[in-house]
Write a protein that holds these residues in place. Structure first.
Motif, PDB file in Angstrom:
ATOM      1  N   LEU A   5      37.523  79.830  25.093  1.00  0.00           N
ATOM      2  CA  LEU A   5      38.064  80.852  24.211  1.00  0.00           C
ATOM      3  C   LEU A   5      39.403  81.349  24.747  1.00  0.00           C
ATOM      4  O   LEU A   5      39.699  81.214  25.938  1.00  0.00           O
ATOM      5  CB  LEU A   5      37.076  82.005  24.079  1.00  0.00           C
ATOM      6  N   VAL A   6      40.192  81.932  23.876  1.00  0.00           N
ATOM      7  CA  VAL A   6      41.516  82.434  24.239  1.00  0.00           C
ATOM      8  C   VAL A   6      41.420  83.462  25.366  1.00  0.00           C
ATOM      9  O   VAL A   6      42.260  83.498  26.265  1.00  0.00           O
ATOM     10  CB  VAL A   6      42.234  83.029  22.999  1.00  0.00           C
ATOM     11  N   SER A   7      40.366  84.262  25.386  1.00  0.00           N
ATOM     12  CA  SER A   7      40.190  85.299  26.411  1.00  0.00           C
ATOM     13  C   SER A   7      39.967  84.717  27.808  1.00  0.00           C
ATOM     14  O   SER A   7      40.121  85.417  28.800  1.00  0.00           O
ATOM     15  CB  SER A   7      38.984  86.169  26.061  1.00  0.00           C
ATOM     16  N   GLY A   8      39.558  83.460  27.870  1.00  0.00           N
ATOM     17  CA  GLY A   8      39.218  82.835  29.145  1.00  0.00           C
ATOM     18  C   GLY A   8      37.733  82.572  29.282  1.00  0.00           C
ATOM     19  O   GLY A   8      37.290  81.923  30.225  1.00  0.00           O
ATOM     20  N   ALA A   9      36.933  83.081  28.361  1.00  0.00           N
ATOM     21  CA  ALA A   9      35.491  82.815  28.372  1.00  0.00           C
ATOM     22  C   ALA A   9      35.254  81.336  28.080  1.00  0.00           C
ATOM     23  O   ALA A   9      36.047  80.697  27.370  1.00  0.00           O
ATOM     24  CB  ALA A   9      34.775  83.682  27.343  1.00  0.00           C
ATOM     25  N   GLU A  10      34.168  80.808  28.653  1.00  0.00           N
ATOM     26  CA  GLU A  10      33.800  79.407  28.446  1.00  0.00           C
ATOM     27  C   GLU A  10      32.325  79.339  28.073  1.00  0.00           C
ATOM     28  O   GLU A  10      31.507  80.025  28.674  1.00  0.00           O
ATOM     29  CB  GLU A  10      34.031  78.602  29.723  1.00  0.00           C
ATOM     30  N   ILE A  11      32.011  78.496  27.085  1.00  0.00           N
ATOM     31  CA  ILE A  11      30.624  78.352  26.631  1.00  0.00           C
ATOM     32  C   ILE A  11      30.317  76.869  26.490  1.00  0.00           C
ATOM     33  O   ILE A  11      31.101  76.118  25.914  1.00  0.00           O
ATOM     34  CB  ILE A  11      30.403  79.045  25.268  1.00  0.00           C
ATOM     35  N   ASP A  12      29.164  76.477  27.021  1.00  0.00           N
ATOM     36  CA  ASP A  12      28.669  75.117  26.836  1.00  0.00           C
ATOM     37  C   ASP A  12      27.458  75.203  25.919  1.00  0.00           C
ATOM     38  O   ASP A  12      26.590  76.064  26.106  1.00  0.00           O
ATOM     39  CB  ASP A  12      28.252  74.479  28.167  1.00  0.00           C
ATOM     40  N   PHE A  13      27.405  74.301  24.950  1.00  0.00           N
ATOM     41  CA  PHE A  13      26.306  74.261  23.991  1.00  0.00           C
ATOM     42  C   PHE A  13      25.584  72.923  24.065  1.00  0.00           C
ATOM     43  O   PHE A  13      26.196  71.893  24.337  1.00  0.00           O
ATOM     44  CB  PHE A  13      26.838  74.431  22.561  1.00  0.00           C
ATOM     45  N   MET A  14      24.294  72.961  23.775  1.00  0.00           N
ATOM     46  CA  MET A  14      23.505  71.740  23.668  1.00  0.00           C
ATOM     47  C   MET A  14      23.719  71.150  22.277  1.00  0.00           C
ATOM     48  O   MET A  14      24.359  71.769  21.419  1.00  0.00           O
ATOM     49  CB  MET A  14      22.032  72.063  23.918  1.00  0.00           C
ATOM     50  N   SER A  15      23.166  69.979  22.038  1.00  0.00           N
ATOM     51  CA  SER A  15      23.395  69.279  20.773  1.00  0.00           C
ATOM     52  C   SER A  15      22.943  70.078  19.558  1.00  0.00           C
ATOM     53  O   SER A  15      23.513  69.947  18.481  1.00  0.00           O
ATOM     54  CB  SER A  15      22.708  67.917  20.781  1.00  0.00           C
ATOM     55  N   ASP A  16      21.923  70.935  19.724  1.00  0.00           N
ATOM     56  CA  ASP A  16      21.432  71.740  18.603  1.00  0.00           C
ATOM     57  C   ASP A  16      22.223  73.033  18.403  1.00  0.00           C
ATOM     58  O   ASP A  16      21.917  73.820  17.512  1.00  0.00           O
ATOM     59  CB  ASP A  16      19.945  72.045  18.770  1.00  0.00           C
ATOM     60  N   GLY A  17      23.220  73.273  19.263  1.00  0.00           N
ATOM     61  CA  GLY A  17      24.055  74.460  19.119  1.00  0.00           C
ATOM     62  C   GLY A  17      23.579  75.654  19.922  1.00  0.00           C
ATOM     63  O   GLY A  17      24.213  76.711  19.886  1.00  0.00           O
ATOM     64  N   GLN A  18      22.485  75.503  20.662  1.00  0.00           N
ATOM     65  CA  GLN A  18      22.017  76.594  21.520  1.00  0.00           C
ATOM     66  C   GLN A  18      22.876  76.626  22.781  1.00  0.00           C
ATOM     67  O   GLN A  18      23.243  75.577  23.308  1.00  0.00           O
ATOM     68  CB  GLN A  18      20.546  76.399  21.894  1.00  0.00           C
ATOM     69  N   TRP A  19      23.170  77.816  23.268  1.00  0.00           N
ATOM     70  CA  TRP A  19      24.023  77.903  24.454  1.00  0.00           C
ATOM     71  C   TRP A  19      23.289  77.365  25.677  1.00  0.00           C
ATOM     72  O   TRP A  19      22.094  77.521  25.835  1.00  0.00           O
ATOM     73  CB  TRP A  19      24.536  79.319  24.683  1.00  0.00           C
ATOM     74  N   LYS A  20      24.056  76.719  26.521  1.00  0.00           N
ATOM     75  CA  LYS A  20      23.533  76.168  27.775  1.00  0.00           C
ATOM     76  C   LYS A  20      24.083  76.974  28.948  1.00  0.00           C
ATOM     77  O   LYS A  20      23.392  77.242  29.905  1.00  0.00           O
ATOM     78  CB  LYS A  20      23.958  74.707  27.895  1.00  0.00           C
ATOM     79  N   GLU A  21      25.354  77.346  28.848  1.00  0.00           N
ATOM     80  CA  GLU A  21      26.009  78.112  29.901  1.00  0.00           C
ATOM     81  C   GLU A  21      27.088  78.986  29.277  1.00  0.00           C
ATOM     82  O   GLU A  21      27.804  78.552  28.373  1.00  0.00           O
ATOM     83  CB  GLU A  21      26.640  77.166  30.924  1.00  0.00           C
ATOM     84  N   VAL A  22      27.182  80.219  29.777  1.00  0.00           N
ATOM     85  CA  VAL A  22      28.212  81.143  29.302  1.00  0.00           C
ATOM     86  C   VAL A  22      28.892  81.747  30.522  1.00  0.00           C
ATOM     87  O   VAL A  22      28.235  82.295  31.400  1.00  0.00           O
ATOM     88  CB  VAL A  22      27.619  82.277  28.429  1.00  0.00           C
ATOM     89  N   LYS A  23      30.193  81.619  30.557  1.00  0.00           N
ATOM     90  CA  LYS A  23      30.990  82.197  31.631  1.00  0.00           C
ATOM     91  C   LYS A  23      31.938  83.207  30.981  1.00  0.00           C
ATOM     92  O   LYS A  23      32.726  82.860  30.097  1.00  0.00           O
ATOM     93  CB  LYS A  23      31.783  81.100  32.349  1.00  0.00           C
ATOM     94  N   ALA A  24      31.851  84.449  31.426  1.00  0.00           N
ATOM     95  CA  ALA A  24      32.670  85.513  30.852  1.00  0.00           C
ATOM     96  C   ALA A  24      34.130  85.356  31.265  1.00  0.00           C
ATOM     97  O   ALA A  24      34.441  84.766  32.300  1.00  0.00           O
ATOM     98  CB  ALA A  24      32.147  86.871  31.310  1.00  0.00           C
ATOM     99  N   ALA A  25      35.008  85.931  30.469  1.00  0.00           N
ATOM    100  CA  ALA A  25      36.425  85.982  30.821  1.00  0.00           C
ATOM    101  C   ALA A  25      36.567  86.865  32.057  1.00  0.00           C
ATOM    102  O   ALA A  25      35.761  87.775  32.292  1.00  0.00           O
ATOM    103  CB  ALA A  25      37.234  86.550  29.659  1.00  0.00           C
ATOM    104  N   ARG A  26      37.578  86.609  32.854  1.00  0.00           N
ATOM    105  CA  ARG A  26      37.823  87.392  34.071  1.00  0.00           C
ATOM    106  C   ARG A  26      37.858  88.881  33.739  1.00  0.00           C
ATOM    107  O   ARG A  26      38.501  89.310  32.793  1.00  0.00           O
ATOM    108  CB  ARG A  26      39.152  86.964  34.690  1.00  0.00           C
TER     109      ARG A  26
END
Length: 160
Positions: free
Chosen positions: A66-87
């Motif tokens: 994301l533009v804010s710096g947050a990062e999200i990984d999703f599984m094939s079904d669209g459920q989140w796998k990992e979420v890293k907040a923006a600094r």
């Protein structure tokens, strides 16, 4: 000359292999509907900077920056796998099991959850002070597992 040719073949094979598992850029509209809904609900004021589709050994996964710096990984079904907040921010508490939120509030006063990932049997959480916790959904320490070499892995909350 044989060594040179062998080295070249190894280099080509390595680059082809890494290219196979590298993400392919996609548009936000190509993300699974559940992933799109997650971004809209939990990051409403943010925009997708980059989205990639990875076809790896574990199936299709998606990586979103994301533009804010947050990062999200999703599984094939669209459920989140990992979420890293923006600094300087925290992971949205609504996505974290309430028992884990309470555990962190009680035992790590003043700390926020800056990263969370789903692991087999529970969650791995990183706090703003760098501590990492491995917890079940009800905030119990994740039981240690044996790795493939017979050693032990994780299990107790630990500092970084």
């Amino acid at each position: 000359m044989k060594k040179f040719m062998t080295l070249m073949l190894v280099a080509i094979a390595a680059s082809v292999s890494s290219a196979m598992y590298a993400g392919s850029p996609i548009n936000q509209s190509e993300l699974p509907k559940a992933a799109q809904a997650f971004i809209t609900k939990y990051f409403p004021k943010d925009q997708v900077k980059k989205a990639e589709k990875d076809n790896g050994r574990r199936g299709t996964e998606y990586e979103v920056d994301l533009v804010s710096g947050a990062e999200i990984d999703f599984m094939s079904d669209g459920q989140w796998k990992e979420v890293k907040a923006a600094r300087g921010t925290a992971v949205p508490s609504e996505i974290i099991p309430s028992a884990i939120v309470k555990y962190v509030d009680t035992n790590f006063k003043g700390q926020t959850i800056v990263e969370i990932s789903r692991k087999r049997g529970g969650y791995e959480v990183e706090l703003s002070n760098g501590s990492e916790l491995k917890l079940t959904e009800d905030a119990k320490p994740l039981p240690a597992r044996k790795d493939r070499q017979g050693g032990r892995q994780g299990g107790r909350p630990s500092g970084k």
